[in-house]
Design a protein around this motif. Sequence first.
Motif, mmCIF file in Angstrom:
data_model
loop_
_atom_site.group_PDB
_atom_site.id
_atom_site.type_symbol
_atom_site.label_atom_id
_atom_site.label_comp_id
_atom_site.label_asym_id
_atom_site.label_seq_id
_atom_site.Cartn_x
_atom_site.Cartn_y
_atom_site.Cartn_z
ATOM 1 N N TYR A 97 108.207 95.187 -10.151
ATOM 2 C CA TYR A 97 107.875 96.589 -9.886
ATOM 3 C C TYR A 97 107.118 96.764 -8.577
ATOM 4 N N LEU A 111 112.130 97.249 -8.363
ATOM 5 C CA LEU A 111 112.216 98.348 -9.318
ATOM 6 C C LEU A 111 111.106 99.365 -9.066
ATOM 7 N N GLU A 127 111.757 102.936 -13.675
ATOM 8 C CA GLU A 127 112.949 102.230 -14.118
ATOM 9 C C GLU A 127 112.604 101.238 -15.224
#
Length: 307
Positions: free
Chosen positions: A41, A67, A71
Amino acid sequence: MTVPAPVAVVGPTATGKSDLGLELAERLGGEIVNIDAMQQYRGMDIGTAKLPLAERRGIPHHRLDVLDVTETATVANYQRDATAEIEDIRSRGARPVIVGGSMLYVQSLLDDWSFPATDPDVRAKWECVLAEGGVEAVHRALTVADPQAAATILPTDGRRIVRALEVVELTGKPFAASAPTIGEPRWGTVIIGVDRDTELLDARIERRTTRMFESGLVEEVQELVGAGLREGVTARRAIGYAQVLDFLDGLYDIAEARERTLIGTRRYVRRQRSWFRRDRRVRWVDGADPDVVSVATKLALGELGVE
């Protein structure tokens, strides 16, 4: 051209995997492939102990910052994307050095796990049960449908319980039947496990947790809230981030948020240790050993026999 076999550096949190992975990549002409779910992330840096760019020694890192926090991180998507990147690295004559401790991600990648199909309607049905009845409701349903799965999946892991219920309903078989067969690791990967004495590791975790809060974890979470952290399915549940969100919501003070993060991390470490210790393919090294890099390098090159 000889295609290099990957090296995987796995094991519990805070044992020194990132540092060892860097050393191995430097010595073996490798590139790092992250296998920590939450380090995928963007912006989740402090709470995941993500290695800063300036400390990566110019070594390429893959599967980091791929990401948004809105998500959903899935094992299947990781497996697909990491497989493509590992095969690309090998095609260029470099050695993939896979580093991290997300247990299912490791198994999916190195055992070439074929995932059962999904069905949006079935998934939605169980997600509705989870939303309306809480994790207790789906866990009760799983206990009826597949007692073994209910006994092995954490009763607080609503997302995985939903997936188990979906698989059981679609296949008519126990959830465990979809697990891969443990055999020769994919690509002939050498799996190196890093661990430390429990008492010493607990102290490292405590220092690391303190450092995260002192280095701006709360501010990082506040910034990520603006990027949609609360709307995410997986990112907001990460250890440290979930506790800070509860602090921001006034459920408890910052001292308790820190303590809960510490307890959650120690509990997760116990699970990781138990999981990886069951895998007889893992060659273990002591992260506190002054010669750990030399030992791990020899293991990676096949210069140390099986004990």
